[in-house]
Design an enzyme around this catalytic site. Structure first.
Site: not given
Length: 420
Positions: A117, A139, A404
């Protein structure tokens, strides 16, 4: 040869020997797209009029940044000094021996903050600063994007407000504390299912109200143009590295690349530099929840229909009247009724295949990877590893899986569900 400095890149990044990617500019950019944000029929802008000027401003900033070597140098400098790139690939020898496969893992869990991210949050924060926006909203579902947004805001001295569904606040208290520690304001959202969809709704409402001084760092490759394309541009460094690392490690490309798909940012970045390699299967793992047949899942590509959600036309979970259906997943980061428009395009063209993975299958893979390789994955990533057992790969195949994120955030839920 593998880790040589390319003169045209300066000393900003260690480059990998891919003949068709010969400059840093080609790696990061261009962000512009001739189809104005359309991937086939998917994508577009379906937003209130009040947001059009903000999207136009963002698109213009993206295009300017694409031609600014100083911006690219700053971004890629942070890849090394802030994120810790390049992330390595790791051979999963015990998993491979068990399944008769050659399995490699792309280690995005080793990024600072614990997931992919930060690649996107960092790029968008630099663009926000470029536009003079000092207030950031975001968000988050699993909290990893919220932590990444809070991290870059702390780094650059920006105000940060993160919207998070009450249910996700409850099950991911550690990430909520991390965001607060970094100086962010976390706003619990009590509407709807109190998960990622509802957090996104509230973030969009905030943006409409405060568009003059606020930039919305969307966490995945969803939303109106230019977000899906921009997020993919900041995440495609994953496949840029991974493709070259595989060529260096095993002198060949993988037979398949597997990644989890919620909104789909890790997967779209992981797929990108393999997309033109026809020998490489692209495979996405969606959240099957309690089973697609039960209706308690988050698998829009497997069981949904095209429609409009959060400003973009893509596959989503809806009823016959077009109303958004409730979702369910053990994984807060995959608990979303839509998906990025580029994934919808890859699905319909047949370039990528998508499969639903149930909560139980993901939880089994979570334990399996931990005990076989000493790696604790995020629940999201565990969905991708579950496909190693669920799909029938030819014996001896080389499979590359994108890890991830790491599983620290899921420890409380895992300890409650697992009888260890």
């Amino acid at each position: 040869m593998f880790a040589r400095n390319l003169a045209s890149l300066g000393a900003q990044i260690v480059a990998f020997g891919i003949a068709r990617v010969d400059s840093l500019h080609n790696l990061v950019m261009p962000l512009a797209h001739p189809s104005a944000g359309r991937f086939g029929d998917f994508g577009g802008r379906y937003v209130p009029e009040t947001l059009i000027p903000a999207l136009d401003e963002l698109e213009a900033a993206v295009e300017e940044a694409a031609g600014d070597q100083a911006f690219i140098a700053e971004l890629t400098g942070h890849w090394k000094t802030t994120i810790g790139r390049p992330t390595p690939i790791t051979e999963a020898r015990r998993l491979g021996a068990e399944l008769g496969l050659c399995i490699w893992i792309k280690r995005e869990d080793l990024c600072h903050t614990g997931s992919h991210k930060l690649n996107n949050a960092l790029g968008q924060a630099l663009l926000a600063r470029r536009m003079g926006k000092r207030r950031i909203i975001a968000e988050t579902g699993a909290g990893q994007h919220g932590v990444a947004a809070a991290t870059v805001c702390a780094l650059f001295g920006l105000e940060c407000v993160v919207y998070m569904g009450e249910e996700d606040v409850r099950r991911l208290e550690l990430n909520v504390f991390r965001m607060k520690l970094l100086g962010a304001t976390v706003v619990p959202v009590s509407s709807g299912t109190r998960t990622l969809k509802d957090a996104t709704n509230e973030a969009m409402r905030d943006w409409v109200t405060n568009v003059a001084d606020t930039h919305y760092i969307v966490g995945s490759c969803v939303g109106p143009h230019p977000y899906p394309l921009m997020v993919r541009s900041f995440q495609k460094v994953i496949s840029f590295e991974a493709r070259a690392q595989m060529l260096e490690a095993v002198q060949r490309l993988p037979d398949a690349c597997i990644a989890c798909v919620g909104g789909g940012s890790n997967a779209i970045g992981f797929f990108h530099h393999f997309e033109k390699d026809e020998s490489v299967r692209l495979i996405g793992a969606e959240a099957g929840g309690e089973g697609v047949e039960t209706g308690k899942h988050a698998s829009p590509l497997t069981a949904g229909e095209p429609g409009v959600l959060h400003g973009s036309y893509s596959y989503l979970m809806q009823d016959e009247d077009g109303q958004i259906l409730d979702t369910h997943s053990i994984s807060a980061g995959l608990d979303y009724p839509g998906v990025g428009p580029e994934h919808s395009y890859l699905r319909d063209t047949g370039r990528a295949d998508y499969y639903a993975v149930t909560d139980n299958e993901a939880l089994g893979a979570f334990v399996w990877l931990a005990r076989s390789e000493g790696i604790i994955p995020a629940f999201e990533s565990a969905h991708a590893f579950a496909l190693l057992k669920k799909l029938a790969f030819e014996n001896g195949s080389t499979i590359l899986v994108n890890l991830s994120g790491r599983g620290d955030k899921d420890m409380e839920t895992a300890s409650r569900l697992l009888n260890l």
